[in-house]
Design a protein around this motif. Structure first.
Motif: not given
Length: 666
Positions: A465-473, A492-495, A537-540, A558-570
């Motif tokens: 979820a954090t990766a998705a939020l950082l991507h959207d911002e 401003i991308a602060d919601g 979540v702090r300091g991501a 850990m590895r984390a990726r996100a885009d408009a279609r998906s988010a993944s962690v490893h």
């Protein structure tokens, strides 16, 4: 040396040859089928010519069309790659008759090795150890049954003109022989055009070790040490490595000498592989000579520092081998795995479709990628579903295994299902780690390495979820920067929202389960309210390609990726991927079906219809056999019932999900 050559193949091997030729200043001509009009090998070559329809027999198996293109384009030689016409002696003769050079062994050598039966007889006469069995011409089923009874069970039936695991069956009892023979012959005829088989004793818990050989036209024959390919599933190699963790220096020398003798016995020229089956006591037996370059040749290249394709070209041009036997050295350890579009959870059913996402590790001194596709390309139903070969090198075997795990973790494939998660479990299995796996192990213990359904750790979900939020911002900031008013408060991308603290609703889909998070915060500091309560979540932030964040007071990286279609962690061992879905999309309940129909699992051709209308069938009974992506698939009754209708005939080409047969209650 040649100035222009034609590559009579496709995929990663065609791309591999093109790159070596480019380095040597040799122009290349590619050929392509209708299905490969936009394929990578056709794009990379200096010229590309169409040769026919999508089926191999309409294109890549048309030797006359390929030779015609070579002559019209001014090519001096033809490189056959591996597969298709690479071991076809008639094609090699036709190439030579056309005044062109075939980059491979002579047709006479191929004919001696083109039949496994003839090869065994020849090797036995030269003193090379062979497995006891039957290799005769009499192919009458009754005679073969008698020979099988003489050899004893368990035994193996093999296509005499086969390779790549096709046309092979293990028979453990006399009563199983007839059905196994019929299936083997049918598969052999479909894959190789000839249904002759041989029979040999089955060696329990063997190792599969092959020796790379090379010979020139001046009488020099050498070997380039071994590759171990003992990790196999249904005779298909899964992991290949060099050097073998099993061989002693003395056994390596003896096997190398036997391989060279085998090559000399057939007056071999160019690259070839002598394959041996090796017992647990170190006893080894000749299996076959593959009269071509093999898929796993990169592991030899990485430990020897040699370019085997360049050697092929130089030998075919009449040059001496670049090195003598005493000059061949091996440094470090190399391992190869193949990334396939297939579904391990569905008995490794081959897949097809567009590669929506294809992320592979960056090539380096330690990581090599051999691929014939890029992101956006399509894996077609007409050919092998391999996406890429991943090869790693390091100073020793433990370091190479660690390097391979890291490289696999960097891979991501979205579109057709892939075998990445299976490979990640496999390379951590104790039998792989300690180098003790044998060729039968995976077929007996496959459940140990198949990915299993596990619970979702809350921290992993929060980091996705954090990766998705950082991507959207980041996407919001990028859109604002490209707009006419980059300093607008709406950018401003602060919601933030008027009248209350900003809140965003994130919705994921994971294995059919919908997961919602209400997120507040921005810039790496978030409060997430999800199915299991609140998470802080702090300091991501991303550091060195990894997402680093404190989740409920505990630091994670850990590895984390996100885009408009998906988010993944490893997390280094396990990969979890979430599909991003609209917050207010409602899903229809999935239909479970009544089990009253048999459908095609993928596009393919019906090769056998065993059922008849009105026939009573049991659950699991084989009703049809279809051929797809170079393999046979057995289609079985989903439940007991009576065959109401058969909607496909032998020879029909069918689409995925096509209804082939309907059942009614008994």
């Amino acid at each position: 040396m040649f100035t222009k050559i034609l590559i009579a193949n496709r995929g990663e091997i065609a791309c591999r040859v093109i790159r070596t030729c480019r380095r040597l200043g040799i122009r290349t001509v590619a050929v392509y089928s209708e299905a490969d009009a936009n394929a990578q090998h056709a794009r990379l070559a200096d010229e590309a010519w169409p040769i026919g329809g999508p089926r191999p027999q309409d294109s890549y198996l048309r030797g006359d069309a390929i030779i015609a293109v070579a002559k019209q384009s001014g090519a001096q030689a033809i490189h056959p790659g591996y597969g298709f016409l690479s071991e076809n002696a008639d094609f090699a003769d036709a190439v030579e008759a056309a005044g062109l050079v075939f980059i491979g062994p002579k047709a006479a050598s191929m004919r001696k090795m083109g039949s496994k039966a003839g090869a065994k007889e020849l090797m036995h006469a030269r003193g090379v150890p062979v497995v006891p069995g039957y290799t005769g011409d009499n192919q009458d089923p009754a005679h073969l049954q008698a020979e099988a009874d003489r050899v004893g069970y368990p035994l193996m039936i093999k296509a005499a003109h086969g390779g790549g695991g096709k046309g092979m069956r293990i028979v453990r009892a006399a009563g199983e022989f007839a059905a196994a023979l019929e299936s083997c012959q049918r598969e052999a005829a479909g894959a190789f055009g000839r249904d002759r088989v041989l029979i040999e004793r089955y060696i329990g818990e063997p190792r599969h070790i092959e020796i790379q050989v090379f010979a020139d036209r001046h009488g020099q024959t050498i070997h380039l040490n071994e590759r171990e390919c003992s990790a196999q599933r249904r005779y298909q190699k899964v992991v290949e490595e060099s050097p073998s963790p099993f061989l002693t220096p003395e056994l390596r020398q003896r096997m190398g000498e036997a391989a060279v003798e085998a090559a000399r016995a057939i007056d071999y020229v160019n690259a070839g592989t002598v394959e041996f089956i090796v017992g647990q006591g170190g006893d080894f037996y000749f299996m076959e000579i593959n009269t071509r370059l093999q898929v796993e040749h990169p592991v030899t290249e990485l430990v020897t520092g040699l370019d085997l394709v360049e050697w092929q070209l130089r030998v075919a041009a009449g040059e001496h081998l670049p090195k003598h036997q005493q000059d061949i050295t091996s440094t470090g350890h190399a391992i190869e795995v193949r990334l396939y579009a297939e579904d391990p959870s569905q008995n490794f059913l081959p897949g097809s479709g567009r590669l929506e996402t294809l992320r592979l590790p960056e090539p380096s001194a330690h990581v090599r990628i051999d691929a014939g596709v890029v992101e956006g390309d399509t894996v077609t139903i007409h050919y092998d579903p391999m996406i890429a070969k991943l090869i790693v090198w390091d100073i020793d075997r433990p370091a190479a295994l660690a390097r391979l795990r890291e490289a696999l973790a960097d891979c991501e494939i979205v579109g057709p299902k892939s075998n990445i998660a299976f490979l990640e479990k496999l390379v951590r299995h104790p039998r792989i780690v300690d180098g003790s796996i044998h060729t039968a192990y995976l077929d007996r213990h496959l459940d140990e390495v198949l990915p299993k359904e596990e619970g979702l750790p809350s921290a992993h979900v929060a980091l996705a979820a954090t990766a998705a939020l950082l991507h959207d911002e980041a996407a919001t900031r990028a859109a604002a920067a490209a707009s006419g008013d980059p300093h607008s408060p709406w950018a401003i991308a602060d919601g933030w929202r008027l009248g209350h603290a900003g809140e965003r609703l994130l919705c994921f889909l994971h294995e059919g389960q919908r997961i919602e998070h209400h997120a507040r915060g921005a810039a790496g500091d978030y409060r997430l309210l999800g199915p299991e309560g609140e998470t802080q979540v702090r300091g991501a932030r991303y550091v060195g390609g990894r997402l680093v964040a404190e989740v409920d007071g505990r630091q994670h990286r850990m590895r984390a990726r996100a885009d408009a279609r998906s988010a993944s962690v490893h997390d280094g061992e396990r990969r979890i991927r979430f599909e991003r879905v609209p917050a207010f999309r409602f899903e229809d309940a999935a239909s479970t079906g009544r089990g009253d129909r048999l459908t095609a699992p993928m596009p393919g051709r019906i090769v056998l219809v065993r059922a008849q209308p009105g026939q009573d069938v049991a659950e699991g009974e084989e009703l049809l056999v279809m051929e797809a992506m170079k393999m046979e698939l057995s289609l079985r009754a989903p439940r007991a019932g009576k065959v109401a209708a058969i909607q496909a005939a032998t020879g029909d080409f069918v689409d995925a999900d096509a209804v082939l047969l309907r059942l009614e209650a008994l």
